[in-house]
Design a protein around this motif. Structure first.
Motif, PDB file in Angstrom:
ATOM      1  N   GLY A  17       0.793  -1.219   0.000  1.00  0.00           N
ATOM      2  CA  GLY A  17       0.000   0.000   0.000  1.00  0.00           C
ATOM      3  C   GLY A  17       0.827   1.272   0.000  1.00  0.00           C
ATOM      4  N   CYS A  18       2.148   1.173  -0.191  1.00  0.00           N
ATOM      5  CA  CYS A  18       2.995   2.360  -0.080  1.00  0.00           C
ATOM      6  C   CYS A  18       3.008   3.193  -1.351  1.00  0.00           C
ATOM      7  N   GLY A  19       2.464   2.693  -2.435  1.00  0.00           N
ATOM      8  CA  GLY A  19       2.411   3.470  -3.663  1.00  0.00           C
ATOM      9  C   GLY A  19       3.641   3.332  -4.538  1.00  0.00           C
ATOM     10  N   MET A  20       4.579   2.497  -4.171  1.00  0.00           N
ATOM     11  CA  MET A  20       5.769   2.312  -5.003  1.00  0.00           C
ATOM     12  C   MET A  20       5.390   1.556  -6.267  1.00  0.00           C
ATOM     13  N   ARG A  21       6.032   1.933  -7.370  1.00  0.00           N
ATOM     14  CA  ARG A  21       5.802   1.234  -8.619  1.00  0.00           C
ATOM     15  C   ARG A  21       7.116   1.222  -9.395  1.00  0.00           C
ATOM     16  N   PRO A  22       7.277   0.251 -10.270  1.00  0.00           N
ATOM     17  CA  PRO A  22       8.543   0.135 -10.981  1.00  0.00           C
ATOM     18  C   PRO A  22       8.777   1.311 -11.930  1.00  0.00           C
ATOM     19  N   LEU A  23      10.038   1.766 -11.992  1.00  0.00           N
ATOM     20  CA  LEU A  23      10.397   2.893 -12.846  1.00  0.00           C
ATOM     21  C   LEU A  23      10.165   2.569 -14.313  1.00  0.00           C
ATOM     22  N   TYR A  24      10.464   1.354 -14.709  1.00  0.00           N
ATOM     23  CA  TYR A  24      10.309   0.957 -16.105  1.00  0.00           C
ATOM     24  C   TYR A  24       9.002   0.209 -16.332  1.00  0.00           C
ATOM     25  N   GLY A  25       7.989   0.489 -15.520  1.00  0.00           N
ATOM     26  CA  GLY A  25       6.691  -0.142 -15.670  1.00  0.00           C
ATOM     27  C   GLY A  25       6.064   0.197 -17.016  1.00  0.00           C
ATOM     28  N   GLY A  26       5.274  -0.701 -17.521  1.00  0.00           N
ATOM     29  CA  GLY A  26       4.637  -0.482 -18.814  1.00  0.00           C
ATOM     30  C   GLY A  26       5.398  -1.120 -19.956  1.00  0.00           C
ATOM     31  N   GLY A  27       6.527  -1.744 -19.646  1.00  0.00           N
ATOM     32  CA  GLY A  27       7.300  -2.428 -20.685  1.00  0.00           C
ATOM     33  C   GLY A  27       7.787  -1.478 -21.761  1.00  0.00           C
ATOM     34  N   GLN A  29       6.299   0.003 -24.045  1.00  0.00           N
ATOM     35  CA  GLN A  29       5.401   1.119 -24.342  1.00  0.00           C
ATOM     36  C   GLN A  29       5.297   2.112 -23.190  1.00  0.00           C
ATOM     37  N   GLY A  30       6.025   1.876 -22.100  1.00  0.00           N
ATOM     38  CA  GLY A  30       5.993   2.773 -20.953  1.00  0.00           C
ATOM     39  C   GLY A  30       6.650   4.107 -21.269  1.00  0.00           C
ATOM     40  N   ALA A  31       6.282   5.124 -20.506  1.00  0.00           N
ATOM     41  CA  ALA A  31       6.782   6.482 -20.749  1.00  0.00           C
ATOM     42  C   ALA A  31       8.296   6.572 -20.615  1.00  0.00           C
TER      43      ALA A  31
END
Length: 169
Positions: A17-27, A29-31
Motif C-alpha cells: 500500500g505504499c504506492g511504489m511502482r517500478p520505474l520501467y513499468g509499462g514495458g 510502451q511505458g513512458a
C-alpha cells in the motif's frame, strides 16, 4: 519461527500500500522506455567524452522500442581531474584520485527548451606504483569505470524525470 511468517505477511501488506511502482513499468510502451528511446547523445569532446557517450548510447539503445525518431538531445560537458593525495618525503606521489564530473542537459528538439539540467559524477582512488606504465594503465582503467558510473547516473536521472513527467500529466 512462528513469529517470522506473520511478520513477513504484515510487512508485505504494508509495502503493497505504499504506492511504489517500478520505474520501467509499462514495458516497451511505458513512458520511461519511450523517452529513453527518443534521446540522441550529442558528441562529447576528448577520450573521456568518447567513453561516456558510448556508455550512454549503450544504455539508451537498450531502451530502443523500434527506432523511434529522436525528440530529445542529451548534451554533456565533462570535467576530468587527477589530483595527488599521498606524498612521500622525496615529494613523489603515492596515491591519486581521479574525478569525473558531468554537467548534462536534456533538450527538447522541437522547442529547443532545456527540460533537465543536472550534474553527475564519481571518483576513484589510484595507487601510484614505481612502474609508470602500470600507473597510466590504472588511470585509464579508472576512467573507463568512471565513464560507466557517470552514464548510469545520467540515465537513471533522465528516467526519473520521464517517470515524474508522466505522473504529472
Amino acid at each position: 519461527m512462528r513469529l517470522v511468517a506473520p511478520l513477513a505477511l504484515a510487512a508485505g501488506l504494508l509495502l503493497s500500500g505504499c504506492g511504489m511502482r517500478p520505474l520501467y513499468g509499462g514495458g516497451p510502451q511505458g513512458a520511461v522506455r519511450q523517452t529513453l528511446a527518443a534521446i540522441e547523445v550529442a558528441p562529447i569532446e576528448g577520450q573521456n567524452g568518447w567513453l561516456v557517450s558510448n556508455a550512454l548510447r549503450d544504455r539508451l539503445v537498450g531502451a530502443d522500442v523500434g527506432g523511434a525518431a529522436a525528440r530529445y538531445r542529451l548534451q554533456v560537458a565533462l570535467d576530468d581531474e587527477i589530483i595527488g593525495l599521498g606524498v612521500r618525503r622525496n615529494d613523489t606521489i603515492t596515491r591519486e584520485r581521479r574525478t569525473l564530473r558531468a554537467r548534462y542537459q536534456l533538450v527538447d528538439l522541437t522547442s529547443g527548451g532545456v527540460l533537465l539540467d543536472a550534474t553527475a559524477g564519481s571518483d576513484a582512488g589510484i595507487d601510484v606504483v614505481s612502474s609508470e606504465y602500470a600507473t597510466i594503465a590504472a588511470e585509464q582503467s579508472a576512467l573507463e569505470r568512471l565513464a560507466g558510473i557517470v552514464a548510469d547516473r545520467i540515465v537513471a536521472r533522465v528516467a526519473l524525470y520521464a517517470e515524474r513527467q508522466q505522473a504529472a500529466e
